[in-house]
Design a protein around this motif. Structure first.
Motif, PDB file in Angstrom:
ATOM      1  N   ARG A 192     -12.848  32.753 -18.594  1.00 22.92           N
ATOM      2  CA  ARG A 192     -12.218  31.439 -18.546  1.00 22.92           C
ATOM      3  C   ARG A 192     -11.147  31.346 -19.628  1.00 22.92           C
ATOM      4  NH1 ARG A 192     -14.673  28.179 -15.076  1.00 22.92           N
ATOM      5  NH2 ARG A 192     -13.548  26.336 -15.853  1.00 22.92           N
ATOM      6  N   SER A 229     -10.902  28.700 -14.855  1.00 24.74           N
ATOM      7  CA  SER A 229     -11.322  30.000 -14.342  1.00 24.74           C
ATOM      8  C   SER A 229     -10.131  30.942 -14.233  1.00 24.74           C
ATOM      9  CB  SER A 229     -11.965  29.822 -12.964  1.00 24.74           C
ATOM     10  OG  SER A 229     -12.033  31.053 -12.273  1.00 24.74           O
ATOM     11  N   ASP A 232      -9.548  31.750 -10.504  1.00 31.48           N
ATOM     12  CA  ASP A 232      -8.838  30.696  -9.768  1.00 31.48           C
ATOM     13  C   ASP A 232      -7.347  30.762 -10.044  1.00 31.48           C
ATOM     14  OD1 ASP A 232     -11.249  29.847  -8.795  1.00 31.48           O
ATOM     15  OD2 ASP A 232     -11.370  28.038 -10.046  1.00 31.48           O
ATOM     16  N   THR A 263     -13.121  35.018 -23.699  1.00 30.54           N
ATOM     17  CA  THR A 263     -13.382  33.644 -23.259  1.00 30.54           C
ATOM     18  C   THR A 263     -13.797  32.826 -24.479  1.00 30.54           C
ATOM     19  OG1 THR A 263     -14.043  34.184 -20.990  1.00 30.54           O
ATOM     20  CG2 THR A 263     -14.941  32.160 -21.937  1.00 30.54           C
TER      21      THR A 263
END
Length: 312
Positions: A192, A229, A232, A263
């Motif tokens: 992320r 994300s 995404d 992340t």
């Protein structure tokens, strides 16, 4: 207020200098380049040509300056130059400002990577820095040097991954999409992004400058409300660019790429509670059509009527 910005022609520094000027402040920007000095002047920022360590170029401003911002980047030795600059500003202030004058505010630009990497541990402005990413393992010590130096009013701002405008940290993946190569990012599935748009970050700095006397000794995370994300984002980039899928993953080959693969689950609160800051720009994935178009506009020499129009 009078503000001196080091790194004023860089990705962070230029946005900050422009925002401060729009806010009515008197802004001086240090840059090594005569061409970039002209760019600063065109943005109503007084340019100072010289290296940050060239004290003679900017020391005359310290007797009446309110805030100094260190927003240096690039290939300079950031660890050494940050401490050198802090000491130079503090020493100059002590020797040139009248007794009883308010302390010069020194705002140091750190980064969110000092929080380390974790896919399940949420961190905030006041979380202890236990395991920073190796490439920035030196930054916590510099942060403390700024925050504990009683010669200045020290403040630290920690930007997350920057996006928007020419999107320098996203160059490789945007270029891959444009040139027909596989759209890929560093690391593994499940990552992320902690993010902030360059303009929203500049707003954090403006608010910190204007409230500086109340912020001494604080480190402030500058990040969007939620993380995004990576998968995404990659899928959305394929969609709007017309690149061929599926997206892929790149094994990091150096410390910088390892940092990009991390992340950091940041939930900042000081920028909101103390500065009244709010995210205004769309997130990276939601606003990707306009951000990809902006990147293409700054990287291509095509005529205006040939510039990229994103597919929604």
């Amino acid at each position: 207020m009078k503000v001196l910005v080091f790194g004023a022609s860089g990705f962070i520094g230029l946005s900050v200098a422009q925002a401060l000027s729009r806010g009515g402040h008197i802004v001086y920007g240090v840059t090594r380049s005569e061409a970039k000095a002209k760019q600063l002047a065109a943005n109503e920022v007084f340019p100072i040509i010289g290296a940050p360590t060239d004290t003679d170029a900017w020391a005359h401003l310290i007797p009446t300056i309110d805030v100094v911002i260190e927003a240096l980047g690039g290939t300079v030795d950031l660890r050494t130059i940050a401490v050198t600059l802090l000491n130079a500003v503090a020493t100059t202030a002590q020797s040139t400002r009248p007794i009883g004058s308010p302390k010069v505010t020194f705002i140091y630009t750190s980064g969110g990577w000092v929080h380390g990497s974790s896919t399940d541990e949420v961190v905030s402005d006041t979380t202890p820095l236990l395991n920073p990413i190796p490439i920035v393992a030196w930054r916590p010590a510099v942060e403390q040097a700024v925050l504990k130096d009683d010669r200045v009013n020290g403040i630290v701002i920690r930007p997350s991954l920057l996006y928007g405008k020419d999107a320098s940290l996203l160059d490789s993946v945007f270029e891959a999409a444009e040139t027909g190569r596989q759209v890929a990012w560093y690391g593994k599935p499940g990552g992320r992004f902690s993010l902030i748009h360059a303009d929203d970050l500049a707003d954090v700095y403006v608010r910190a400058v204007e409230k500086a006397p109340t912020l001494g000794g604080l480190a402030i995370d500058a990040s969007n409300d939620t993380t995004e994300s990576v998968e995404d984002f990659l899928q959305r980039l394929i969609q709007i660019s017309g690149a061929k899928g599926p997206h892929g993953w790149i094994e990091p080959a150096n410390p910088f790429e390892e940092a990009l693969a991390t992340t950091v689950l940041v939930r900042p609160y000081l920028a909101k509670s103390l500065l009244g800051w709010q995210q205004k720009k769309p997130g990276l994935t939601d606003g990707l059509p306009q951000y990809y178009a902006a990147w293409k506009a700054t990287h291509n020499d095509q005529p205006k009527d040939k510039l990229f129009t994103p597919r929604q």
